[in-house]
Design a protein around this motif. Structure first.
Motif, PDB file in Angstrom:
ATOM      1  N   GLN A  54      23.606   2.764  19.851  1.00  0.00           N
ATOM      2  CA  GLN A  54      24.782   3.515  19.428  1.00  0.00           C
ATOM      3  C   GLN A  54      25.067   3.335  17.941  1.00  0.00           C
ATOM      4  O   GLN A  54      25.429   4.276  17.239  1.00  0.00           O
ATOM      5  CB  GLN A  54      26.002   3.075  20.241  1.00  0.00           C
ATOM      6  N   LEU A  55      24.885   2.089  17.439  1.00  0.00           N
ATOM      7  CA  LEU A  55      25.193   1.785  16.046  1.00  0.00           C
ATOM      8  C   LEU A  55      23.981   1.912  15.131  1.00  0.00           C
ATOM      9  O   LEU A  55      24.092   1.722  13.926  1.00  0.00           O
ATOM     10  CB  LEU A  55      25.768   0.367  15.937  1.00  0.00           C
ATOM     11  N   GLY A  56      22.816   2.210  15.715  1.00  0.00           N
ATOM     12  CA  GLY A  56      21.616   2.370  14.895  1.00  0.00           C
ATOM     13  C   GLY A  56      21.167   1.088  14.243  1.00  0.00           C
ATOM     14  O   GLY A  56      20.764   1.076  13.079  1.00  0.00           O
ATOM     15  N   LEU A  57      21.218  -0.047  14.988  1.00  0.00           N
ATOM     16  CA  LEU A  57      20.886  -1.352  14.431  1.00  0.00           C
ATOM     17  C   LEU A  57      19.419  -1.683  14.667  1.00  0.00           C
ATOM     18  O   LEU A  57      18.790  -1.188  15.606  1.00  0.00           O
ATOM     19  CB  LEU A  57      21.767  -2.433  15.071  1.00  0.00           C
ATOM     20  N   ALA A  58      18.886  -2.572  13.832  1.00  0.00           N
ATOM     21  CA  ALA A  58      17.498  -2.995  13.986  1.00  0.00           C
ATOM     22  C   ALA A  58      17.347  -4.019  15.108  1.00  0.00           C
ATOM     23  O   ALA A  58      16.294  -4.107  15.740  1.00  0.00           O
ATOM     24  CB  ALA A  58      16.993  -3.592  12.672  1.00  0.00           C
ATOM     25  N   ASP A  59      18.383  -4.801  15.382  1.00  0.00           N
ATOM     26  CA  ASP A  59      18.341  -5.844  16.409  1.00  0.00           C
ATOM     27  C   ASP A  59      19.552  -5.712  17.322  1.00  0.00           C
ATOM     28  O   ASP A  59      20.557  -5.082  16.974  1.00  0.00           O
ATOM     29  CB  ASP A  59      18.320  -7.238  15.775  1.00  0.00           C
ATOM     30  N   ASP A  60      19.451  -6.348  18.490  1.00  0.00           N
ATOM     31  CA  ASP A  60      20.580  -6.346  19.417  1.00  0.00           C
ATOM     32  C   ASP A  60      21.739  -7.136  18.812  1.00  0.00           C
ATOM     33  O   ASP A  60      21.550  -8.266  18.350  1.00  0.00           O
ATOM     34  CB  ASP A  60      20.183  -6.985  20.751  1.00  0.00           C
ATOM     35  N   PRO A  61      22.949  -6.590  18.817  1.00  0.00           N
ATOM     36  CA  PRO A  61      24.101  -7.332  18.294  1.00  0.00           C
ATOM     37  C   PRO A  61      24.593  -8.367  19.303  1.00  0.00           C
ATOM     38  O   PRO A  61      24.209  -8.343  20.477  1.00  0.00           O
ATOM     39  CB  PRO A  61      25.148  -6.230  18.088  1.00  0.00           C
ATOM     40  N   SER A  62      25.454  -9.256  18.828  1.00  0.00           N
ATOM     41  CA  SER A  62      26.103 -10.218  19.715  1.00  0.00           C
ATOM     42  C   SER A  62      27.248  -9.518  20.440  1.00  0.00           C
ATOM     43  O   SER A  62      28.056  -8.822  19.826  1.00  0.00           O
ATOM     44  CB  SER A  62      26.643 -11.397  18.893  1.00  0.00           C
ATOM     45  N   VAL A  63      27.324  -9.699  21.759  1.00  0.00           N
ATOM     46  CA  VAL A  63      28.357  -9.051  22.575  1.00  0.00           C
ATOM     47  C   VAL A  63      29.071 -10.110  23.404  1.00  0.00           C
ATOM     48  O   VAL A  63      28.425 -10.973  24.014  1.00  0.00           O
ATOM     49  CB  VAL A  63      27.755  -7.980  23.504  1.00  0.00           C
ATOM     50  N   ARG A  64      30.379 -10.039  23.426  1.00  0.00           N
ATOM     51  CA  ARG A  64      31.176 -10.935  24.262  1.00  0.00           C
ATOM     52  C   ARG A  64      32.169 -10.111  25.071  1.00  0.00           C
ATOM     53  O   ARG A  64      32.995  -9.387  24.488  1.00  0.00           O
ATOM     54  CB  ARG A  64      31.915 -11.971  23.415  1.00  0.00           C
ATOM     55  N   ILE A  65      32.074 -10.198  26.385  1.00  0.00           N
ATOM     56  CA  ILE A  65      33.050  -9.554  27.268  1.00  0.00           C
ATOM     57  C   ILE A  65      34.128 -10.590  27.559  1.00  0.00           C
ATOM     58  O   ILE A  65      33.858 -11.621  28.181  1.00  0.00           O
ATOM     59  CB  ILE A  65      32.391  -9.061  28.570  1.00  0.00           C
ATOM     60  N   ASN A  66      35.327 -10.339  27.100  1.00  0.00           N
ATOM     61  CA  ASN A  66      36.414 -11.311  27.218  1.00  0.00           C
ATOM     62  C   ASN A  66      37.080 -11.207  28.589  1.00  0.00           C
ATOM     63  O   ASN A  66      36.962 -10.215  29.296  1.00  0.00           O
ATOM     64  CB  ASN A  66      37.444 -11.079  26.116  1.00  0.00           C
ATOM     65  N   GLY A  67      37.800 -12.234  28.931  1.00  0.00           N
ATOM     66  CA  GLY A  67      38.520 -12.255  30.203  1.00  0.00           C
ATOM     67  C   GLY A  67      37.766 -13.047  31.260  1.00  0.00           C
ATOM     68  O   GLY A  67      36.538 -13.039  31.310  1.00  0.00           O
ATOM     69  N   PHE A  68      38.524 -13.756  32.095  1.00  0.00           N
ATOM     70  CA  PHE A  68      37.934 -14.570  33.170  1.00  0.00           C
ATOM     71  C   PHE A  68      38.805 -14.436  34.411  1.00  0.00           C
ATOM     72  O   PHE A  68      40.037 -14.420  34.325  1.00  0.00           O
ATOM     73  CB  PHE A  68      37.852 -16.034  32.726  1.00  0.00           C
ATOM     74  N   PRO A  69      38.179 -14.326  35.574  1.00  0.00           N
ATOM     75  CA  PRO A  69      36.733 -14.260  35.801  1.00  0.00           C
ATOM     76  C   PRO A  69      36.164 -12.874  35.490  1.00  0.00           C
ATOM     77  O   PRO A  69      36.865 -11.870  35.570  1.00  0.00           O
ATOM     78  CB  PRO A  69      36.599 -14.583  37.281  1.00  0.00           C
ATOM     79  N   PHE A  70      34.872 -12.851  35.157  1.00  0.00           N
ATOM     80  CA  PHE A  70      34.220 -11.587  34.842  1.00  0.00           C
ATOM     81  C   PHE A  70      34.110 -10.685  36.070  1.00  0.00           C
ATOM     82  O   PHE A  70      34.314  -9.475  35.985  1.00  0.00           O
ATOM     83  CB  PHE A  70      32.823 -11.865  34.274  1.00  0.00           C
ATOM     84  N   LEU A  71      33.778 -11.259  37.218  1.00  0.00           N
ATOM     85  CA  LEU A  71      33.505 -10.450  38.398  1.00  0.00           C
ATOM     86  C   LEU A  71      34.725  -9.636  38.835  1.00  0.00           C
ATOM     87  O   LEU A  71      34.581  -8.545  39.387  1.00  0.00           O
ATOM     88  CB  LEU A  71      33.023 -11.343  39.541  1.00  0.00           C
TER      89      LEU A  71
END
Length: 265
Positions: free
Chosen positions: A37-54
Motif C-alpha cells: 500500500q505504501l510502496g515500501l522496499a521492506d515490510d514495515p513494523s506493525v503493532r496491533i494494540n489492545g489486549f486480548p487480541f482474539l
C-alpha cells in the motif's frame, strides 16, 4: 487444590501463547499489505494494540494499529521515518489471515513523515546539525540578547532552533539559528529569523558582518518537497519533534487493500 492451580496456570499460559501467536500472524499480514500500500522496499513494523487480541479478532474490529517504516529514501532525503496510526480498523480475521485478497477499512488515520537532522545537514551543508524545540521563554531571551523584537511574536510550535558547525570568517564555528517552519501544501520551508555564532543562549553572541549574515541565512534556508504523506493524508502541521522535522496530517474513511483505488506513493 494445588493441581487445580497448576492446571489454571497452564491454561492461562496456553491462551496467552495462542493470543500472542494470532496477533503476530495478523501483524505480519498487515505488514505485507502496508508494504504494498505504501510502496515500501521492506515490510514495515506493525503493532496491533489492545489486549486480548482474539477478542478484537472475533469481532473484526481493532481499536488501533500502528505502522512504522524507518530509513526510507524519498527524493533527496535518505533517512525518512514513515508512520501511520490507524484507528477503528475493520478487518475480518478469516480475510486477514487468509491467502486471498485483504481489505482494511479505517475510520481515522494519522500519517507522519519525520525528516532527520542528518538529511537536513546534507541539504544545507552544515556539520553536526541538531534540530531543537524552542519555547516562548527562549524567544523572549533572544530578544533580550539583542535579537529583533519580532522574535517574541513567533509561535514556538511553528519554530525550531538549528545548531550546527560551519566555516565562519575562516574558522569552524558553532552557529545557532532560530527558524520559522512553514508548510505550503507539501512544500517545507525553513526560514531563518535569528543567526548567532556561539552556544545558544549565550549572553554576548558574536556580531557578524552583513555579508556573513547573508551567507549563513542562505545556508540555513531550506525548501523541499518530501513527497506524499502515508495513505494520501493531507498535511496540516510541520513542527520540530524528537530532533526531527515532522510533517503530519489526518484522513478519514480509508479503504486499504484490494478495494483501495490509490496507493500512498
Amino acid at each position: 487444590m494445588k493441581r487445580l492451580v497448576i492446571a489454571l496456570l497452564v491454561l492461562v499460559g496456553v491462551l496467552l501463547a495462542v493470543d500472542y501467536g494470532a496477533a503476530a500472524a495478523a501483524e505480519s499480514a498487515v505488514s505485507k499489505q502496508m508494504r504494498q500500500q505504501l510502496g515500501l522496499a521492506d515490510d514495515p513494523s506493525v503493532r496491533i494494540n489492545g489486549f486480548p487480541f482474539l477478542t478484537q479478532a472475533i469481532s473484526g474490529d481493532y481499536s488501533s494499529v500502528d505502522i512504522t517504516a524507518d530509513r526510507i529514501r524519498i527524493g533527496q532525503l535518505q533517512d525518512v521515518q514513515v508512520r501511520s496510526q490507524l484507528r477503528d480498523v475493520q478487518a475480518p480475521l478469516s480475510e486477514l489471515l487468509g491467502s486471498g485478497p485483504r481489505t482494511l477499512r479505517v475510520q481515522n488515520a494519522e500519517g507522519t513523515l519525520r525528516i532527520s537532522a542528518d538529511d537536513l545537514a546534507r541539504l544545507s551543508g552544515v556539520d553536526k546539525l541538531q534540530i531543537q524545540n524552542i519555547d516562548e521563554q527562549a524567544l523572549q531571551q533572544a530578544v533580550k540578547d539583542g535579537g529583533d523584537t519580532s522574535l517574541a511574536s513567533i509561535d514556538p510550535d511553528s519554530a525550531a532552533r538549528l545548531v550546527g558547525t560551519t566555516r565562519v570568517l575562516g574558522q569552524d564555528m558553532q552557529v545557532s539559528v532560530i527558524a520559522v517552519l512553514q508548510l505550503s501544501g507539501r512544500q517545507i520551508q525553513v526560514v531563518p529569523r535569528d543567526i548567532r555564532v556561539g552556544q545558544p543562549g549565550s549572553a554576548t553572541p558574536q556580531a557578524l558582518p552583513p555579508p556573513v549574515q547573508t551567507a549563513l541565512r542562505a545556508m540555513f534556508t531550506v525548501q523541499l518537497d518530501p513527497g506524499k504523506l502515508p495513505l494520501n493524508v493531507t498535511a496540516t502541521r510541520l513542527r520540530a519533534r524528537d530532533g526531527t522535522l515532522e510533517i503530519s496530517g489526518f484522513a478519514t474513511g480509508l479503504v486499504l487493500g484490494t478495494d483501495a483505488t490509490t496507493p500512498a506513493r
